[in-house]
Design a protein around this motif. Structure first.
Motif, PDB file in Angstrom:
ATOM      1  N   ARG A 168      39.762  37.337  41.581  1.00 46.06           N
ATOM      2  CA  ARG A 168      39.439  37.633  42.762  1.00 46.06           C
ATOM      3  C   ARG A 168      37.997  37.535  42.522  1.00 46.06           C
ATOM      4  O   ARG A 168      37.904  38.686  42.126  1.00 46.06           O
ATOM      5  N   SER A 173      32.806  36.734  46.041  1.00 43.52           N
ATOM      6  CA  SER A 173      33.062  35.944  46.944  1.00 43.52           C
ATOM      7  C   SER A 173      34.125  36.300  47.722  1.00 43.52           C
ATOM      8  O   SER A 173      34.260  35.201  49.139  1.00 43.52           O
ATOM      9  N   ASP A 214      36.970  34.471  47.288  1.00 45.72           N
ATOM     10  CA  ASP A 214      37.479  33.134  46.524  1.00 45.72           C
ATOM     11  C   ASP A 214      38.337  33.307  45.008  1.00 45.72           C
ATOM     12  O   ASP A 214      37.929  33.983  44.056  1.00 45.72           O
ATOM     13  N   ASP A 215      39.358  33.258  45.052  1.00 48.17           N
ATOM     14  CA  ASP A 215      40.410  33.320  43.859  1.00 48.17           C
ATOM     15  C   ASP A 215      40.362  32.423  42.437  1.00 48.17           C
ATOM     16  O   ASP A 215      40.413  30.917  43.352  1.00 48.17           O
ATOM     17  N   SER A 221      39.872  27.018  35.463  1.00 45.91           N
ATOM     18  CA  SER A 221      39.663  26.125  37.125  1.00 45.91           C
ATOM     19  C   SER A 221      39.904  24.448  37.031  1.00 45.91           C
ATOM     20  O   SER A 221      40.449  23.618  37.095  1.00 45.91           O
TER      21      SER A 221
END
Length: 896
Positions: free
Chosen positions: A620, A623, A625-626, A652
């Protein structure tokens, strides 16, 4: 070595000359009796050090220094300067130069011009060269001294040994000191000034002080021994002279006890004294004859059987003549021995001043009186002893009474040198140099014996001898032969032992200091390399595209590179000190992370360092986000501290790409399968004869189209299988099966395929029990069929493919053996990768997709098994499957 101008080198040469001279003189201060030779000649060490440090340009200084040293020693020993002295100085200087030059070349050659003396080998060669060169120079020096008459043959061996020992000890104790001050490389030798120069100088100083103390004690002991022996000699000589004086006293008693002593009676009385004292030249009775009694005295002697007897004296030419008229005469009347010169009979001793004075002194003092030294008839130095004879019954208390009662003297002539030589033993004559002379007489004429050629005040003894009322000096000095039996071995042992210890101590200091220097240099080098490595590592970490974290075993972050901070959206430096687990808040992620960290930290520290453990996990960002990450973790031991190095790879983009690829492959595969099925059906009908009368050329094209449709269908199925395997779409339904049944099922399914290639497919007959495995039967048959089809394709026409079953412990092994083309060595490492075949045109030649083996490997491993192969190019291949055995149903534990 830099060149120097003549002006700039003159000062160093002068200084080197002065230092060499001073070192030579210092060596003489350390001289050891006997012979005052020295066991340490530091000038040799100075010469070695100078030529090793500055080269052969120092040879003129050594030459000049040796000349000045030898001349100064000659002057100090009162030898004076002459042609022989100067010639010897030049010869010895040339030998010193030869020794230094030979040592410089030999040592540098042995050390390969690496003058650091930092190993056992180099120090051994240094000492060996020293010993060899000193042997040669000492032999040359002793030979030169012998040829010039400065050494006897008996003295050569000892002189050579002392010379050699002095040079060797001088070099091993002094040369290291010079090298420390001036040798190159300067950095190395300068680093030794405190570690070598100070302790070695102190050790040498202690040895020299101890030596001087021992030498002084031993010298005092030697001086005492020498003095006692000289005193004994002096006493023996005094006793001998006293015994000769007693002869004169005995003659006086003879005359005092007799009214008249006849000639024969006198001869008989003195005969024993003459036999026991060869140094007595003659004994005589000298009466007092007044002028009025002269004629009567001469007639009485004539009546005794000496016709023509007259009183005589000597003229200026030494010829005998009748005695001139004088008031008193002192003629020699009774002479013994009988072979005495006949001219002496009647010789008036009163005609010679020295005799007349001695007679008158004897008369007036009533003491034995000796004359001054004189030469006898054979040219030997003698003295005459006179003892006064007085008339019986007269008073002799005062000089006047003695003159009134004086009747004459008994006289004896004595060879003093013979008396002394008879007193000395043969050993004393060899060990001692002596001088005996009259103290009241000029030295040149008063010396009776002198064997002392040079003076040694330290070992010289002088005593006063009394004889005949006169004083004589007896001087004794030790001879070179004396020192051969009185060597001070204690002093020599102390000196040589101390200097050898100093030399060995110096060698040890050289080795330890060189080791220290090398260690310090290595530390500096390694420190610089470490600093450079740290800078390089820091630069790499700062510019690395991947995120890199280090943390301890508790999960506390120790460092983070900029990429890691950017990955989690943290400001620079803010990740340090945080908990690693705070970046992975999901419970599943933390559990996975704990398992991998425990697996790494619990590995035995003495075992081989484990490879980096890779794990996919979700993190994580700051911010909220994962993001999907791949973590590669490994352990690093730094001394007693253990750190974990974690490399973070952002998945990602990969995940997005895989999703797009999966969707694309799935869509394409499903969209292609429907029209492809129709095409295959139509082609199958045409091949089956639905449309008659197809031309032969069209039939070939129809067969080709049907084959490629089959191949394309297989490829699509394989791709769909891969998609299912990679993304979890393929389901495995594992059940218990007898492996023999599954193998037979696979063989039966491939018999038709084998017949098309005219290949004989056989299962080896073996007596094995039913072997149970827990697998998905459909997937196992698919894997084994893939291996069988490959073996059939690559075997060739009318070949054989063997299938074998065996047990390997707790495993069952299924082998597929073909005897076809085999696998090349270059292809073996990639055979289980996707879309690979042994040759570029294999897909066309053997109708393969390049996915079968990769699928087989993935599926068999999903079922808990293993796959492998062995192959030799041109001799076939053997592929095998390993599956874990399970007990038969009747041997399993019943469920409770």
């Amino acid at each position: 070595m830099p060149k120097l101008s003549s002006q700039s080198i003159l000062v160093p040469l002068l200084l080197a000359t002065a230092v060499y001279l001073a070192a030579g003189r210092l060596g003489m201060l350390l001289a050891i009796p006997p012979g005052y030779s020295s066991a340490l000649f530091p000038a040799a060490g100075i010469a070695f050090g100078l030529v090793l440090s500055f080269g052969e340009r120092m040879l003129p200084a050594i030459f000049a220094g040796q000349i000045l040293f030898h001349l100064s020693m000659s002057l100090s020993q009162s030898a004076g300067l002459n042609i022989d002295t100067i010639s010897l100085a030049l010869i010895l200087a040339a030998i010193a130069v030869f020794q230094a030059a030979a040592a410089q070349r030999m040592i540098r050659h042995a050390l390969k011009d690496r003058l650091v003396l930092d190993s056992n080998r180099d120090i051994f060669y240094f000492f060996l060269c020293t010993v060899v060169v000193s042997l040669v120079s000492s032999a040359m020096g002793v030979t030169a001294l012998r040829l010039m008459g400065r050494l006897s043959g008996a003295e050569s061996d000892s002189s050579w040994l002392v010379w050699w020992v002095g040079d060797v000890l001088g070099v091993i104790t002094t040369t290291p000191l010079v090298l420390v001050l001036f040798a190159r490389p300067a950095d190395l030798w300068r680093s030794r000034r405190f570690n070598v120069l100070v302790p070695l100088s102190l050790c040498l100083l202690v040895v020299l002080v101890a030596f001087l103390f021992i030498r002084d004690r031993e010298t005092q002991k030697q001086q005492l021994e020498f003095r006692l022996e000289a005193q004994r000699m002096s006493q023996n000589i005094q006793n001998r002279l006293n015994s000769n004086a007693d002869v004169m006293d005995n003659i006086e008693r003879l005359f005092s006890s007799s009214k008249h002593v006849e000639r024969e009676e006198f001869a008989t009385f003195v005969q024993h004294a003459l036999r026991g004292n060869p140094a007595i030249s003659l004994l005589t009775w000298v009466p007092l004859v007044r002028h009025a009694q002269k004629s009567a005295f001469e007639r009485s002697v004539e009546l005794e059987g000496y016709p023509g007897f007259r009183l005589t004296e000597k003229d200026e030419n030494g010829r005998y003549q009748p005695a001139r008229d004088r008031d008193e005469y002192f003629p020699m009347r009774y002479l013994q021995p009988y072979n005495s010169p006949p001219d002496l009979a009647g010789f008036d001793l009163g005609s010679v001043i020295r005799h007349r004075n001695a007679i008158e002194d004897a008369r007036d003092t009533n003491q034995i009186t000796a004359t001054d030294p004189m030469l006898d008839e054979r040219g030997q130095k003698v003295v005459m002893l006179y003892v006064p004879i007085y008339l019986r019954g007269h008073a002799i208390s005062t000089p006047a009474e003695r003159q009134e009662a004086f009747d004459g003297v008994a006289a004896g002539m004595f060879r003093v040198a013979d008396m002394i030589q008879e007193t000395l033993s043969a050993q004393e004559k060899n060990d001692m140099l002596i001088k005996f002379y009259d103290l009241s007489y000029p030295v040149s004429n008063g010396v009776f014996i002198d064997t002392i050629e040079w003076s040694d005040p330290a070992f010289q003894f002088q005593s006063t001898i009394h004889f005949g009322g006169k004083q004589y000096a007896f001087l004794v000095q030790a001879s070179p032969l004396y020192w051969k039996t009185h060597v001070s071995w204690v002093t020599w042992s102390a000196m040589v032992g101390g200097l050898l210890f100093t030399g060995l101590f110096g060698a040890y200091l050289l080795m330890t200091s060189a080791h220290t220097y090398n260690v310090e240099a290595l530390v500096k080098q390694r420190t610089a390399e470490l600093h450079e490595s740290e800078e390089r590592l820091s630069s790499i970490l700062d510019h690395a595209a991947e995120g890199i974290l280090t943390c301890n075993t508790s999960g506390l972050i120790q460092s983070a590179n900029p990429s890691a901070e950017a990955l989690f959206h943290f400001p620079p430096g803010s990740l340090k000190g945080r908990q690693l687990f705070s970046l992975f808040p999901e419970e599943r992620a933390q559990k996975t992370l704990h398992q991998h960290i425990d697996a790494i930290t619990n590995t035995d520290s003495t075992s081989t360092m484990p490879k980096a453990n890779r794990v996919e996990i979700r993190a994580r960002q700051r911010s909220g986000d994962d993001i999907p990450l791949e973590l590669a973790m490994t352990r690093v031991s730094l001394g007693t501290q253990t750190l974990l190095v974690i490399i973070l790879h952002d998945l990602s983009e990969i995940k997005r790409a895989d999703k797009l690829k999966s969707e694309f492959v799935s869509a394409v595969s499903h969209e292609l399968r429907t029209p492809l099925t129709s095409i295959r059906g139509a082609l199958g009908l045409l091949k089956g004869g639905v449309a008659p009368n197809i031309p032969e050329q069209a039939q070939k094209l129809l067969d080709m189209a049907n084959d490629n449709a089959v191949r394309l269908t297989s490829l699509i199925n394989d791709i769909l299988d891969f998609e299912k395997l990679e993304y979890g779409g393929m389901q495995f339904h594992a059940e218990d099966h007898i492996v023999q049944h599954l193998v037979n099922q696979s063989i039966d399914a491939n018999l038709g395929y084998a017949e098309n290639f005219h290949v004989n497919l056989e299962l080896a007959q073996q007596q094995l029990p039913d072997l149970w495995v827990h697998v998905d039967a459909q997937r196992f048959v698919q894997v084994l069929s893939n291996l069988l089809s490959n073996a059939i394709k690559f075997s060739g026409q009318r070949a054989r493919v063997d299938v074998r079953l065996s047990m390997r412990g707790e495993w069952v092994k299924v082998e597929v053996q073909d005897y076809g083309i085999g696998i090349s060595d270059d292809f073996k490492s990639s055979i289980f990768q996707k879309f690979t075949q042994a040759e570029a045109n294999s897909a066309r030649k053997y109708a393969g997709t390049g996915l079968g083996l990769s699928l087989s490997k993935t599926m068999i491993e999903k079922m808990g098994g293993k796959i492998g192969f062995k192959s030799e190019e041109g001799h076939g291949s053997l592929f095998y499957l390993l599956l874990p055995l399970i007990p038969p149903p009747d041997q399993r534990n019943p469920k409770i």
